[in-house]
Design an enzyme around this catalytic site. Structure first.
Site, mmCIF file in Angstrom:
data_model
loop_
_atom_site.group_PDB
_atom_site.id
_atom_site.type_symbol
_atom_site.label_atom_id
_atom_site.label_comp_id
_atom_site.label_asym_id
_atom_site.label_seq_id
_atom_site.Cartn_x
_atom_site.Cartn_y
_atom_site.Cartn_z
ATOM 1 N N SER A 123 0.831 -1.197 -0.027
ATOM 2 C CA SER A 123 0.140 0.082 0.005
ATOM 3 C C SER A 123 0.639 1.114 0.173
ATOM 4 O O SER A 123 0.409 2.204 -0.695
ATOM 5 C CB SER A 123 -0.895 0.142 1.307
ATOM 6 O OG SER A 123 -1.767 -1.201 0.982
ATOM 7 N N HIS A 144 -0.012 -2.303 -7.700
ATOM 8 C CA HIS A 144 -1.181 -2.037 -6.923
ATOM 9 C C HIS A 144 -2.271 -2.508 -7.239
ATOM 10 O O HIS A 144 -3.163 -1.817 -8.226
ATOM 11 C CB HIS A 144 -1.045 -0.724 -6.314
ATOM 12 C CG HIS A 144 -1.902 -0.511 -5.449
ATOM 13 N ND1 HIS A 144 -2.512 0.999 -5.200
ATOM 14 C CD2 HIS A 144 -2.592 -0.989 -4.324
ATOM 15 C CE1 HIS A 144 -3.258 1.044 -4.152
ATOM 16 N NE2 HIS A 144 -3.505 -0.196 -3.489
ATOM 17 N N GLU A 156 -1.949 0.094 -10.582
ATOM 18 C CA GLU A 156 -1.045 1.200 -10.631
ATOM 19 C C GLU A 156 0.315 0.371 -10.635
ATOM 20 O O GLU A 156 0.525 -0.798 -9.570
ATOM 21 C CB GLU A 156 -1.271 1.870 -9.289
ATOM 22 C CG GLU A 156 -0.007 3.068 -8.911
ATOM 23 C CD GLU A 156 -0.228 3.899 -7.884
ATOM 24 O OE1 GLU A 156 -0.016 4.937 -7.575
ATOM 25 O OE2 GLU A 156 -0.742 3.089 -6.885
ATOM 26 N N ASN A 194 -2.690 5.552 -2.998
ATOM 27 C CA ASN A 194 -2.554 5.753 -1.587
ATOM 28 C C ASN A 194 -2.320 7.054 -0.779
ATOM 29 O O ASN A 194 -2.892 7.330 0.332
ATOM 30 C CB ASN A 194 -2.150 4.429 -0.882
ATOM 31 C CG ASN A 194 -2.671 3.038 -1.265
ATOM 32 O OD1 ASN A 194 -4.069 3.077 -1.284
ATOM 33 N ND2 ASN A 194 -1.907 2.085 -1.218
#
Length: 287
Positions: A123, A144, A156, A194
């Site tokens: 994350s 991600h 991502e 994030n």
């Protein structure tokens, strides 16, 4: 599916990990799923089997996998990390704690063949930092995956300072085989998604803590006024409130910026076992 990548190791059987496993199986990859807790693995196989049978009801592009013999051959579920020695690619999804990830990557570096690339589904932790824990920094990048992975068509991709073009090329093959588009971003804690989304969820928690509105009303504003598919608190529940807290702690530690200070209500809920959808209780009840 790429001829070079046939079996993928997925480390961590949490919500996101299970979605990634299902996604890989839907797209023809064989998978070895590793988690330390046997009870979690038992439930994981059941959840994956259910997803492979019924996800096509939601998305017609997904072809159901219903042959139990085929699934048994293609999916290995184990607590033995050494089983990833047979894998051609590894995706890591464990808890967002540096000490846990550090130990894992050092073990993986010893177990896996030297040409195998690792994708960190982290994350917030820097990909360059993760690469420094191994002897293959150039073969590590971030992917991600959003939750649930099999319903999300874009990811991502984070390029660390030492990530090579060859490593990006391998990720490209895997992601294209999974039917996904991707955006490549540079490496900094939290990356793009994030750094923004966790501020969003954290501030929504502060709004509830300050009694400006109920969780349902907060999310209604974002869904019906701004057109978001999910509100920030529903999103936090889906991710797992413990994961949100861990990630905010990493961001705060990395930037020393008070805007990443974790909402006390989030910490209180996690301490009380209200972790979100995975335990059927968070900002909302899921019973």
């Amino acid at each position: 599916m790429s001829d070079q990548i046939k079996r993928v190791g997925v480390i961590g059987a949490g919500n996101i990990g299970l979605g990634v496993v299902s996604d890989l199986l839907f797209h023809g990859f064989d998978v070895t799923l590793v988690d330390k807790q046997e009870a979690i693995l038992s439930d994981a196989r059941k959840e994956i089997t259910k997803t492979l049978r019924f996800a096509s009801i939601i998305d017609k592009r997904l072809k159901p996998v219903t042959d139990e013999k085929e699934l048994a051959e293609r999916l290995v579920v184990t607590s033995d990390l050494n089983k990833v020695s047979e894998c051609d690619y590894v995706i890591e999804n464990i808890t967002e704690k540096r000490n846990l990830k550090l130990g894992l990557y050092q073990e993986l570096d010893k177990i896996c063949r030297e040409e195998v690339c690792f994708a960190a589904n982290t994350s917030c932790i820097s990909i360059t930092e993760i690469g420094g824990w191994t002897n293959r920094a150039g073969q590590i990048l971030g992917i991600h995956f959003m939750n649930p992975s099999y319903l999300k068509m874009t990811v991502e991709v984070i390029r660390g300072d030492y990530t090579t073009e060859e490593t990006l090329g391998v990720a490209d093959m895997v992601l294209k085989a999974m039917g996904k588009d991707y955006v490549v971003v540079k490496d900094f804690p939290g990356f793009v998604s994030n750094r923004v989304s966790h501020l969003f969820m954290n501030e929504a928690a502060f709004v509830v803590q300050d009694q400006l509105a109920s969780p349902a009303d907060v999310d209604k504003i974002f869904k019906e006024c701004f057109g978001h598919k999910m509100g920030p608190l529903e999103t936090a529940d889906l991710i797992g409130l413990d994961t949100v807290v861990f990630s905010l702690e990493v961001l705060y530690e990395s930037f020393q910026d008070p805007k990443y200070r974790c909402c006390p209500l989030l910490k209180k809920m996690v301490a009380g076992g209200q972790l979100g959808k995975k335990v059927k209780r968070g900002f909302f009840d899921y019973k």
